[in-house]
Design a protein around this motif. Structure first.
Motif, PDB file in Angstrom:
ATOM      1  N   ASP A   1       0.850  -1.188   0.000  1.00 53.00           N
ATOM      2  CA  ASP A   1       0.000   0.000   0.000  1.00 53.00           C
ATOM      3  C   ASP A   1       0.893   1.248   0.000  1.00 53.00           C
ATOM      4  O   ASP A   1       1.703   1.424   0.918  1.00 53.00           O
ATOM      5  N   PRO A   2       0.768   2.125  -1.003  1.00 48.14           N
ATOM      6  CA  PRO A   2       1.616   3.318  -1.057  1.00 48.14           C
ATOM      7  C   PRO A   2       1.509   4.197   0.188  1.00 48.14           C
ATOM      8  O   PRO A   2       2.501   4.780   0.633  1.00 48.14           O
ATOM      9  N   GLU A   3       0.299   4.292   0.750  1.00 49.54           N
ATOM     10  CA  GLU A   3       0.119   5.107   1.959  1.00 49.54           C
ATOM     11  C   GLU A   3       0.874   4.493   3.129  1.00 49.54           C
ATOM     12  O   GLU A   3       1.510   5.200   3.917  1.00 49.54           O
ATOM     13  N   GLY A   4       0.830   3.161   3.265  1.00 53.00           N
ATOM     14  CA  GLY A   4       1.581   2.499   4.321  1.00 53.00           C
ATOM     15  C   GLY A   4       3.071   2.710   4.169  1.00 53.00           C
ATOM     16  O   GLY A   4       3.788   2.967   5.146  1.00 53.00           O
ATOM     17  N   GLN A   5       3.574   2.623   2.949  1.00 56.44           N
ATOM     18  CA  GLN A   5       4.992   2.848   2.693  1.00 56.44           C
ATOM     19  C   GLN A   5       5.387   4.287   3.031  1.00 56.44           C
ATOM     20  O   GLN A   5       6.472   4.536   3.575  1.00 56.44           O
ATOM     21  N   ALA A   6       4.506   5.231   2.720  1.00 54.01           N
ATOM     22  CA  ALA A   6       4.791   6.634   3.031  1.00 54.01           C
ATOM     23  C   ALA A   6       4.873   6.853   4.544  1.00 54.01           C
ATOM     24  O   ALA A   6       5.712   7.626   5.030  1.00 54.01           O
ATOM     25  N   ARG A   7       4.020   6.162   5.292  1.00 55.13           N
ATOM     26  CA  ARG A   7       4.043   6.307   6.752  1.00 55.13           C
ATOM     27  C   ARG A   7       5.322   5.739   7.351  1.00 55.13           C
ATOM     28  O   ARG A   7       5.926   6.341   8.246  1.00 55.13           O
ATOM     29  N   ILE A   8       5.748   4.577   6.858  1.00 51.88           N
ATOM     30  CA  ILE A   8       6.997   3.989   7.353  1.00 51.88           C
ATOM     31  C   ILE A   8       8.181   4.891   7.026  1.00 51.88           C
ATOM     32  O   ILE A   8       9.075   5.100   7.854  1.00 51.88           O
ATOM     33  N   ALA A   9       8.207   5.422   5.811  1.00 51.91           N
ATOM     34  CA  ALA A   9       9.300   6.319   5.424  1.00 51.91           C
ATOM     35  C   ALA A   9       9.337   7.553   6.321  1.00 51.91           C
ATOM     36  O   ALA A   9      10.414   8.005   6.739  1.00 51.91           O
ATOM     37  N   ALA A  10       8.161   8.100   6.643  1.00 47.85           N
ATOM     38  CA  ALA A  10       8.095   9.269   7.522  1.00 47.85           C
ATOM     39  C   ALA A  10       8.558   8.926   8.932  1.00 47.85           C
ATOM     40  O   ALA A  10       9.242   9.723   9.591  1.00 47.85           O
ATOM     41  N   PHE A  11       8.205   7.736   9.409  1.00 48.56           N
ATOM     42  CA  PHE A  11       8.643   7.293  10.734  1.00 48.56           C
ATOM     43  C   PHE A  11      10.171   7.171  10.772  1.00 48.56           C
ATOM     44  O   PHE A  11      10.813   7.638  11.715  1.00 48.56           O
ATOM     45  N   HIS A  12      10.747   6.565   9.748  1.00 45.35           N
ATOM     46  CA  HIS A  12      12.204   6.458   9.676  1.00 45.35           C
ATOM     47  C   HIS A  12      12.855   7.844   9.652  1.00 45.35           C
ATOM     48  O   HIS A  12      13.883   8.067  10.307  1.00 45.35           O
ATOM     49  N   GLN A  13      12.249   8.762   8.908  1.00 49.37           N
ATOM     50  CA  GLN A  13      12.779  10.117   8.849  1.00 49.37           C
ATOM     51  C   GLN A  13      12.749  10.771  10.234  1.00 49.37           C
ATOM     52  O   GLN A  13      13.708  11.434  10.645  1.00 49.37           O
ATOM     53  N   GLY A  14      11.652  10.562  10.948  1.00 48.44           N
ATOM     54  CA  GLY A  14      11.555  11.119  12.294  1.00 48.44           C
ATOM     55  C   GLY A  14      12.614  10.549  13.234  1.00 48.44           C
ATOM     56  O   GLY A  14      13.173  11.270  14.072  1.00 48.44           O
ATOM     57  N   LEU A  15      12.887   9.260  13.111  1.00 52.81           N
ATOM     58  CA  LEU A  15      13.944   8.655  13.924  1.00 52.81           C
ATOM     59  C   LEU A  15      15.301   9.287  13.616  1.00 52.81           C
ATOM     60  O   LEU A  15      16.084   9.601  14.529  1.00 52.81           O
ATOM     61  N   GLN A  16      15.583   9.480  12.344  1.00 57.68           N
ATOM     62  CA  GLN A  16      16.849  10.084  11.953  1.00 57.68           C
ATOM     63  C   GLN A  16      16.973  11.495  12.498  1.00 57.68           C
ATOM     64  O   GLN A  16      18.055  11.909  12.943  1.00 57.68           O
ATOM     65  N   GLU A  17      15.874  12.238  12.481  1.00 58.66           N
ATOM     66  CA  GLU A  17      15.892  13.602  13.010  1.00 58.66           C
ATOM     67  C   GLU A  17      16.171  13.625  14.503  1.00 58.66           C
ATOM     68  O   GLU A  17      16.651  14.622  15.042  1.00 58.66           O
ATOM     69  N   SER A  18      15.875  12.506  15.196  1.00 58.48           N
ATOM     70  CA  SER A  18      16.133  12.404  16.631  1.00 58.48           C
ATOM     71  C   SER A  18      17.479  11.755  16.933  1.00 58.48           C
ATOM     72  O   SER A  18      17.791  11.492  18.101  1.00 58.48           O
TER      73      SER A  18
ATOM     74  N   VAL B   1       0.602  10.698   7.575  1.00 51.07           N
ATOM     75  CA  VAL B   1       2.043  10.560   7.320  1.00 51.07           C
ATOM     76  C   VAL B   1       2.820  11.479   8.269  1.00 51.07           C
ATOM     77  O   VAL B   1       3.847  11.091   8.833  1.00 51.07           O
ATOM     78  N   TYR B   2       2.323  12.683   8.462  1.00 55.20           N
ATOM     79  CA  TYR B   2       2.963  13.617   9.387  1.00 55.20           C
ATOM     80  C   TYR B   2       2.888  13.092  10.823  1.00 55.20           C
ATOM     81  O   TYR B   2       3.842  13.222  11.598  1.00 55.20           O
ATOM     82  N   GLN B   3       1.760  12.468  11.168  1.00 56.36           N
ATOM     83  CA  GLN B   3       1.649  11.872  12.504  1.00 56.36           C
ATOM     84  C   GLN B   3       2.681  10.764  12.710  1.00 56.36           C
ATOM     85  O   GLN B   3       3.215  10.605  13.803  1.00 56.36           O
ATOM     86  N   ALA B   4       2.950   9.991  11.660  1.00 55.66           N
ATOM     87  CA  ALA B   4       3.941   8.926  11.760  1.00 55.66           C
ATOM     88  C   ALA B   4       5.314   9.487  12.097  1.00 55.66           C
ATOM     89  O   ALA B   4       6.069   8.906  12.884  1.00 55.66           O
ATOM     90  N   ARG B   5       5.635  10.626  11.510  1.00 56.72           N
ATOM     91  CA  ARG B   5       6.929  11.254  11.813  1.00 56.72           C
ATOM     92  C   ARG B   5       6.960  11.761  13.246  1.00 56.72           C
ATOM     93  O   ARG B   5       7.970  11.648  13.937  1.00 56.72           O
ATOM     94  N   ARG B   6       5.827  12.314  13.699  1.00 61.73           N
ATOM     95  CA  ARG B   6       5.766  12.786  15.086  1.00 61.73           C
ATOM     96  C   ARG B   6       5.883  11.623  16.072  1.00 61.73           C
ATOM     97  O   ARG B   6       6.451  11.776  17.157  1.00 61.73           O
TER      98      ARG B   6
END
Length: 334
Positions: free
Chosen positions: A47-64, A275-280
């Motif tokens: 699911d493209p939306e699921g993939q986008a959420r995982i990518a955003a979560f990974h990005q948030g981890l990197q930012e931390s 997707v933004y929530q996943a990053r948060r």
């Protein structure tokens, strides 16, 4: 000129160097501890939306400050909006002994809750987490669970107002919901309370399988002045491509609960950016890994609601979106 060194002096020098070796070794940087994080997704892996959420979560981890493979490992499982699959993968994730688990949507969160695990859990995309029994209250969740709620039930009324604003001639509205999900009932109740003041006759359609959706929408459209509202429910997300196609086929103005519906061809969408929530959520994972307790982290409401309008779809339906609505849009797809 060479300076002679006696055997005794040489032994003392070498002994001193050898004695210093452990100190030097201890002074060298050690390998970082790899922290294990589990993620139970609600969607399918493709699911493209699921993939986008995982990518955003990974990005948030990197930012931390977390780097996958260096000081963090993320194990992802995909529940595909299926209760049995979600329970299976919840068991599998807990067996991996993660230090924190992220649960996307109610199916994933419910499966983990049934296990009564003590592992800290951060949920994402949950409607009414208190009513669902996931937390005691929003300010102080209690227990080992906290996270990010999806939206208040009151948002549902805005979908009906928006539909009437973009298609004033609509007098009959089908609400595609999932009656077996408590949040689906709650969303419908808000729409139902508002409908009489807008001169709207409602018809609830329970969303289960594709055949049922097609038959119900076809039967509904046999009378004129129809419109659709799709509430936030797992089945609506799973069958979103079919629902968007049916709206186009029957020329139905429709309002959807999440921005990605409009990106997929839906007419208008208004709701939170998941997707933004996943990053948060990665920020809460970071705090938990650094010692914070979920019970002390308040449940966060969305900070971004987006109105997305697909003008290409509007043109195909013969609709002219009012300038007042276009002026409020966060994104217009042309």
């Amino acid at each position: 000129m060479a300076i002679p060194i006696r055997r005794r002096e040489l032994v003392l020098v070498l002994g001193g160097i050898a004695a210093a070796w452990p100190l030097v070794a201890r002074a060298q940087p050690t390998t970082e501890r790899v922290r294990r994080i589990g993620v139970l997704m609600s969607t399918t892996a493709d699911d493209p939306e699921g993939q986008a959420r995982i990518a955003a979560f990974h990005q948030g981890l990197q930012e931390s400050g977390w780097t996958l493979g260096r000081n963090a490992r993320v194990d992802v499982r995909w529940g595909a909006f299926d209760a049995d699959s979600s329970r299976h993968y919840a068991t599998e994730l807990v067996a991996l002994a993660p230090e924190v688990i992220v649960a996307f949507a109610s199916a994933a969160m419910g499966a983990l809750q049934q296990m009564r695990t003590g592992v800290p859990i951060v949920f994402v995309s949950i409607i009414d987490p208190v009513g669902a029994g996931f937390v005691e209250n929003l300010a102080r969740p209690g227990g080992n669970v906290t996270g990010f709620s999806l939206f208040e039930y009151g948002l549902s009324g805005k979908w009906l107002e928006l539909l009437k604003e973009i298609a004033p001639s609509v007098t009959r509205v089908a609400v595609l919901r999932q009656a077996a999900v408590a949040s689906g009932v709650g969303q419908y109740a808000i729409i139902q309370a508002l409908a009489p003041s807008l001169g709207i006759e409602l018809r609830p359609i329970d969303v289960h399988d594709p055949g049922e959706i097609e038959r119900s929408v076809l039967a509904f459209t046999r009378e004129p002045n129809c419109g659709l509202i799709i509430v936030g429910a797992p089945s609506g997300v799973v069958h979103r491509d079919l629902i968007i196609a049916l709206a186009a086929r029957h020329r139905l103005p429709a309002v959807y609960p999440f921005p990605y519906f409009a990106h997929s061809g839906g007419l208008v969408a208004y709701g939170p950016d998941v997707v933004y929530q996943a990053r948060r959520a990665a920020g809460y994972v970071d705090r938990i890994l650094k010692g914070a307790k979920p019970a002390d982290l308040p449940v966060q409401a969305p900070t971004k609601y987006e109105l997305v309008i697909n003008l290409k779809t509007a043109k195909a339906l013969g609709l002219e979106i009012p300038s007042s609505v276009l002026a409020r849009a966060d994104e217009v797809i042309e």
